[in-house]
Scaffold this active site. Structure first.
Site, mmCIF file in Angstrom:
data_model
loop_
_atom_site.group_PDB
_atom_site.id
_atom_site.type_symbol
_atom_site.label_atom_id
_atom_site.label_comp_id
_atom_site.label_asym_id
_atom_site.label_seq_id
_atom_site.Cartn_x
_atom_site.Cartn_y
_atom_site.Cartn_z
ATOM 1 N N LYS A 115 0.817 -1.219 0.000
ATOM 2 C CA LYS A 115 0.000 0.000 0.000
ATOM 3 C C LYS A 115 0.848 1.265 0.000
ATOM 4 O O LYS A 115 0.476 2.274 -0.591
ATOM 5 C CB LYS A 115 -0.958 0.000 1.201
ATOM 6 C CG LYS A 115 -2.071 -1.026 1.078
ATOM 7 C CD LYS A 115 -3.110 -0.859 2.175
ATOM 8 C CE LYS A 115 -4.260 -1.819 1.975
ATOM 9 N NZ LYS A 115 -5.335 -1.645 2.981
ATOM 10 N N LYS A 207 -6.205 -10.273 -7.915
ATOM 11 C CA LYS A 207 -7.382 -10.272 -7.058
ATOM 12 C C LYS A 207 -8.427 -9.283 -7.585
ATOM 13 O O LYS A 207 -8.085 -8.206 -8.079
ATOM 14 C CB LYS A 207 -6.984 -9.892 -5.630
ATOM 15 C CG LYS A 207 -8.077 -10.088 -4.596
ATOM 16 C CD LYS A 207 -7.550 -9.776 -3.199
ATOM 17 C CE LYS A 207 -8.655 -9.909 -2.164
ATOM 18 N NZ LYS A 207 -8.169 -9.562 -0.813
ATOM 19 N N LYS A 210 -11.757 -3.066 -6.427
ATOM 20 C CA LYS A 210 -12.466 -1.866 -6.875
ATOM 21 C C LYS A 210 -11.516 -0.858 -7.508
ATOM 22 O O LYS A 210 -11.946 0.043 -8.237
ATOM 23 C CB LYS A 210 -13.217 -1.219 -5.712
ATOM 24 C CG LYS A 210 -12.382 -0.306 -4.834
ATOM 25 C CD LYS A 210 -13.203 0.371 -3.782
ATOM 26 C CE LYS A 210 -12.416 1.467 -3.069
ATOM 27 N NZ LYS A 210 -12.264 2.688 -3.851
#
Length: 344
Positions: A115, A207, A210
């Site tokens: 991240k 994966k 969104k």
């Protein structure tokens, strides 16, 4: 050793645009666990702000996740549904755990590396330390089991490490305060079902997310029947027929993903799906998957839409759940303060 009540805790981040991966990887598991466990389900809005958020969108997303819980079949009267920020003890216990956890443990967390990317100096302290908050979420309720996807197993292992170190560091005080040999349980993972990790419809090695720029990579819970059908028919496949044995999916990620989705939606194993569709072409299989997905998902999307239009009802569910959660959380924090040595 202390006796711990069998209790499940899990949370979902309010990041908006809930999709099939969220539903199959988490929410359906939550619904199933209601039948066998005392459950606490949390919209983890404190976690959401570890990266920048639009405040108006965040509020809408908190309500959307709550609506998804309810629409999917979570019973907020029998179990506890709330949003994290309404129970201040989450942040309070997280600070205690910040002082128990070690920098080396957090440095090993792969999700922070992913991240934060290359510019880690610019990442927030919250993003670095949020596994301590996740441990606090679970251990505040002294939960014994946590339904997790494969990508969250490392964080649950850290929660166990923190619980164990707390129990060891304060062993004498825990015993002196009447809590036996251990205050916190070591929560166990619950990894259930065939679709714990739902992959992109455009790339079976990634994966479902969104954040993918292509909306065709995912099925959103808000999609209508025509959109669901279109996305499944456009889903990436390979030229071969479906195999009859599960071993035949080994090097075919897109086929494996679609078979896994069908199995999860229909309550079957992948082997059972292949027993029905092995040897058939993808057009036949996709038609069956369209019918199944539309039947299962459209009613949930419709109910979510109805619920999100009644913000007062959603907020009432969250407030009621937070009040119930707070009772358990307060009891834990009183005990933790006594164990640590705080005056309160």
């Amino acid at each position: 050793m202390a006796e711990f009540i069998p209790r499940v805790f899990s949370g979902v981040q309010p990041t908006g645009n809930l999709h099939l991966g969220n539903y199959l990887g988490a929410i359906t598991k939550f619904v199933d666990l209601q039948r066998t466990h005392d459950c606490i389900y949390c919209v983890v809005d404190l976690h959401a702000i570890t990266v920048p958020q639009d405040p108006r969108q965040l509020k809408a997303s908190i309500r959307e996740v709550t609506a998804a819980f309810l629409a999917a079949g979570i019973d907020a009267n029998q179990h506890i549904v709330f949003n994290q920020s309404q129970v201040a003890e989450h942040a309070e216990l997280a600070w205690v755990f910040n002082c128990v956890a070690r920098m080396g443990w957090l440095n090993r967390m792969t999700q922070f590396k992913e991240k934060a990317g290359k510019d880690r100096e610019n990442a927030s302290v919250g993003l670095f330390a949020y596994p301590c908050l996740m441990a606090a979420d679970i251990l505040l309720y002294r939960a014994t089991h946590v339904p997790v996807g494969e990508d969250q197993k490392q964080h649950l292992e850290l929660s166990r490490d923190i619980a164990q170190k707390f129990n060891l560091d304060f062993a004498e005080s825990i015993a002196a305060n009447g809590h036996g040999e251990a205050f916190f349980p070591l929560p166990a993972p619950l990894i259930q079902g065939v679709a714990t990790r739902v992959m992109s419809l455009r790339d079976g090695t990634k994966k479902m997310s969104k954040s993918d720029p292509s909306d065709n990579s995912r099925i959103n819970l808000s999609d209508d029947a025509d959109t669901i059908a279109q996305k499944i028919r456009k889903a990436k496949t390979d030229p071969d027929a479906l195999p009859s044995e599960i071993e035949g999916l080994g090097k075919r990620p897109e086929a494996d993903n679609l078979v896994g989705i069908f199995a999860a939606l229909n309550g079957q194993s992948k082997a059972e799906v292949l027993a029905d569709f092995g040897g058939r072409n993808f057009s036949t299989f996709k038609s069956a998957l369209v019918d199944l997905a539309v039947t299962k998902l459209v009613p949930i999307g419709t109910e979510m839409k109805r619920l999100t239009e009644d913000a007062r009802h959603i907020d009432g569910v969250l407030a009621q759940g937070a009040a119930r959660a707070r009772e358990i959380a307060r009891e834990t924090m009183v005990a933790v303060k006594d164990i640590v040595g705080f005056v309160h």
